[in-house]
Motif scaffolding. Structure first.
Motif, PDB file in Angstrom:
ATOM      1  N   UNK A   1       0.874  -1.301  -0.127  1.00  0.00           N
ATOM      2  CA  UNK A   1       0.219   0.074   0.078  1.00  0.00           C
ATOM      3  C   UNK A   1       0.734   1.246   0.067  1.00  0.00           C
ATOM      4  N   UNK A   2       0.568   2.108  -0.913  1.00  0.00           N
ATOM      5  CA  UNK A   2       1.328   3.237  -1.002  1.00  0.00           C
ATOM      6  C   UNK A   2       0.645   4.575  -0.340  1.00  0.00           C
ATOM      7  N   UNK A   3       1.433   5.187   0.583  1.00  0.00           N
ATOM      8  CA  UNK A   3       0.857   6.261   1.578  1.00  0.00           C
ATOM      9  C   UNK A   3       1.455   7.433   1.063  1.00  0.00           C
ATOM     10  N   UNK A   4       0.749   8.736   1.398  1.00  0.00           N
ATOM     11  CA  UNK A   4       1.232   9.960   1.113  1.00  0.00           C
ATOM     12  C   UNK A   4       2.702  10.083   1.938  1.00  0.00           C
ATOM     13  N   UNK A   5       2.657   9.483   3.025  1.00  0.00           N
ATOM     14  CA  UNK A   5       3.849   9.717   3.898  1.00  0.00           C
ATOM     15  C   UNK A   5       4.177   8.416   4.968  1.00  0.00           C
ATOM     16  N   UNK A   6       5.476   8.619   5.490  1.00  0.00           N
ATOM     17  CA  UNK A   6       5.819   7.497   6.385  1.00  0.00           C
ATOM     18  C   UNK A   6       5.868   7.866   7.778  1.00  0.00           C
ATOM     19  N   UNK A   7       5.405   9.287   8.202  1.00  0.00           N
ATOM     20  CA  UNK A   7       5.037   9.605   9.514  1.00  0.00           C
ATOM     21  C   UNK A   7       4.294  10.601   9.678  1.00  0.00           C
ATOM     22  N   UNK A   8       3.607  10.742  10.831  1.00  0.00           N
ATOM     23  CA  UNK A   8       2.708  11.718  11.198  1.00  0.00           C
ATOM     24  C   UNK A   8       3.079  12.361  12.680  1.00  0.00           C
ATOM     25  N   UNK A   9       3.143  13.487  12.639  1.00  0.00           N
ATOM     26  CA  UNK A   9       3.518  14.405  13.755  1.00  0.00           C
ATOM     27  C   UNK A   9       2.143  15.181  14.145  1.00  0.00           C
ATOM     28  N   UNK A  10       1.650  15.050  15.298  1.00  0.00           N
ATOM     29  CA  UNK A  10       0.444  15.755  15.736  1.00  0.00           C
ATOM     30  C   UNK A  10       0.723  16.552  16.688  1.00  0.00           C
ATOM     31  N   UNK A  11       0.069  17.740  16.732  1.00  0.00           N
ATOM     32  CA  UNK A  11      -0.217  18.756  17.752  1.00  0.00           C
ATOM     33  C   UNK A  11      -1.179  18.003  18.830  1.00  0.00           C
ATOM     34  N   UNK A  12      -1.174  18.473  19.931  1.00  0.00           N
ATOM     35  CA  UNK A  12      -1.831  17.922  20.999  1.00  0.00           C
ATOM     36  C   UNK A  12      -3.228  18.341  21.325  1.00  0.00           C
ATOM     37  N   UNK A  13      -3.375  19.726  21.874  1.00  0.00           N
ATOM     38  CA  UNK A  13      -4.594  20.343  22.114  1.00  0.00           C
ATOM     39  C   UNK A  13      -5.227  20.904  20.961  1.00  0.00           C
ATOM     40  N   UNK A  14      -6.572  20.522  20.687  1.00  0.00           N
ATOM     41  CA  UNK A  14      -7.271  20.882  19.606  1.00  0.00           C
ATOM     42  C   UNK A  14      -6.997  19.890  18.557  1.00  0.00           C
ATOM     43  N   UNK A  15      -6.177  19.021  18.646  1.00  0.00           N
ATOM     44  CA  UNK A  15      -5.895  18.014  17.380  1.00  0.00           C
ATOM     45  C   UNK A  15      -6.171  16.599  17.961  1.00  0.00           C
ATOM     46  N   UNK A  16      -5.546  16.094  19.145  1.00  0.00           N
ATOM     47  CA  UNK A  16      -5.738  14.868  19.528  1.00  0.00           C
ATOM     48  C   UNK A  16      -6.745  15.157  20.589  1.00  0.00           C
ATOM     49  N   UNK A  17      -7.249  16.111  21.167  1.00  0.00           N
ATOM     50  CA  UNK A  17      -8.123  16.530  22.220  1.00  0.00           C
ATOM     51  C   UNK A  17      -8.752  17.590  21.872  1.00  0.00           C
ATOM     52  N   UNK A  18     -10.154  17.456  22.023  1.00  0.00           N
ATOM     53  CA  UNK A  18     -11.089  18.649  21.799  1.00  0.00           C
ATOM     54  C   UNK A  18     -10.688  19.965  22.685  1.00  0.00           C
ATOM     55  N   UNK A  19     -10.387  21.192  22.025  1.00  0.00           N
ATOM     56  CA  UNK A  19      -9.844  22.137  22.719  1.00  0.00           C
ATOM     57  C   UNK A  19     -10.931  22.524  23.624  1.00  0.00           C
ATOM     58  N   UNK A  20     -12.142  23.148  23.112  1.00  0.00           N
ATOM     59  CA  UNK A  20     -13.193  23.760  24.034  1.00  0.00           C
ATOM     60  C   UNK A  20     -13.528  22.805  25.021  1.00  0.00           C
ATOM     61  N   UNK A  21     -13.604  21.681  24.777  1.00  0.00           N
ATOM     62  CA  UNK A  21     -14.349  20.522  25.697  1.00  0.00           C
ATOM     63  C   UNK A  21     -13.164  20.079  26.873  1.00  0.00           C
ATOM     64  N   UNK A  22     -12.128  20.584  26.462  1.00  0.00           N
ATOM     65  CA  UNK A  22     -11.009  20.159  27.456  1.00  0.00           C
ATOM     66  C   UNK A  22     -10.696  21.563  28.170  1.00  0.00           C
TER      67      UNK A  22
END
Length: 232
Positions: free
Chosen positions: A1-22
């Motif tokens: 399977x060919x993917x667009x990338x080999x790695x993903x770097x995430x922000x945390x707040x507002x990305x992994x976790x809902x900003x407002x609700x948290x």
């Protein structure tokens, strides 16, 4: 399977976790504490941090949304003469580390899916590293990430691309094979400057119209990431 990338770097707040609700309820409590329950002082802190007391939420242009803990502390300390920035920063880090986090999507199955695709995963946040690790641990996903950095980890802070390039280097990858995922212009500007793919998500307080010019794609949330990467 060919993917667009080999790695993903995430922000945390507002990305992994809902900003407002948290963070909105936590923010109101933190401002109330720092004000000493004085309404005048509370108003000054809310104005400095761009917190809407009537609606109980941080506004999109709040320095707390994308800035570092140190920047937030300096902002708040500047609003009241008796506050010391170092003490405010310590308070924000300690209480923020214990804040109940609201996942943007079910995180454990998503991280397992991304790992199964052979992707290297990381987190770069403008929060403190100790707080980031506490939040990821509470969600049961700390071990999914091969790189976890905060503004205080020695690589710098967004929008500087340096911490993003540190992730690519640690993974042994060219930046062009990395995706930066975030909910703020700081995240996306850093990704663009680093030469990475940039993916915006709408689980923070900033709207699509502001994020789209800096993003390769705007997604409702990170749950749509595997399909965009080409896994579907």
């Amino acid at each position: 399977m060919s993917l667009r990338a080999d790695a993903v770097l995430f922000d945390k707040d507002g990305t992994l976790f809902e900003f407002g609700a948290t963070w909105n309820a936590w923010g109101h409590g933190a401002l109330r504490h720092l004000s000493g329950d004085c309404d005048v002082a509370l108003g000054a802190l809310a104005a400095a941090s761009r917190f809407d007391l009537a609606r109980g939420e941080f506004l999109p242009d709040s320095p707390v949304v994308a800035g570092t803990n140190r920047e937030a502390a300096e902002c708040l300390a500047g609003a009241l003469p008796h506050l010391v920035a170092e003490e405010v920063e310590r308070y924000l880090t300690e209480t923020g580390s214990e804040a109940p986090m609201v996942e943007a999507v079910p995180l454990m199955p998503l991280m397992a899916q991304l790992e199964a695709l052979g992707l290297a995963l990381g987190v770069m946040t403008n929060d403190a590293e100790i707080a980031a690790r506490a939040h990821l641990r509470s969600a049961g996903i700390e071990t999914a990430f091969r790189f976890i950095a905060g503004f205080d980890s020695g690589h710098g802070a967004k929008p500087d691309p340096a911490p993003l390039l540190a992730f690519a280097d640690a993974m042994g990858l060219l930046p062009a094979r990395v995706v930066m995922v975030g909910d703020s212009p700081h995240d996306l500007s850093a990704g663009r400057a680093a030469g990475m793919h940039t993916v915006a998500v709408l689980t923070g307080p900033i709207g699509a119209s502001e994020l789209a010019p800096l993003a390769d794609v705007v997604l409702p949330d990170i749950g749509h990431l595997p399909a965009w990467l080409g896994a579907a």
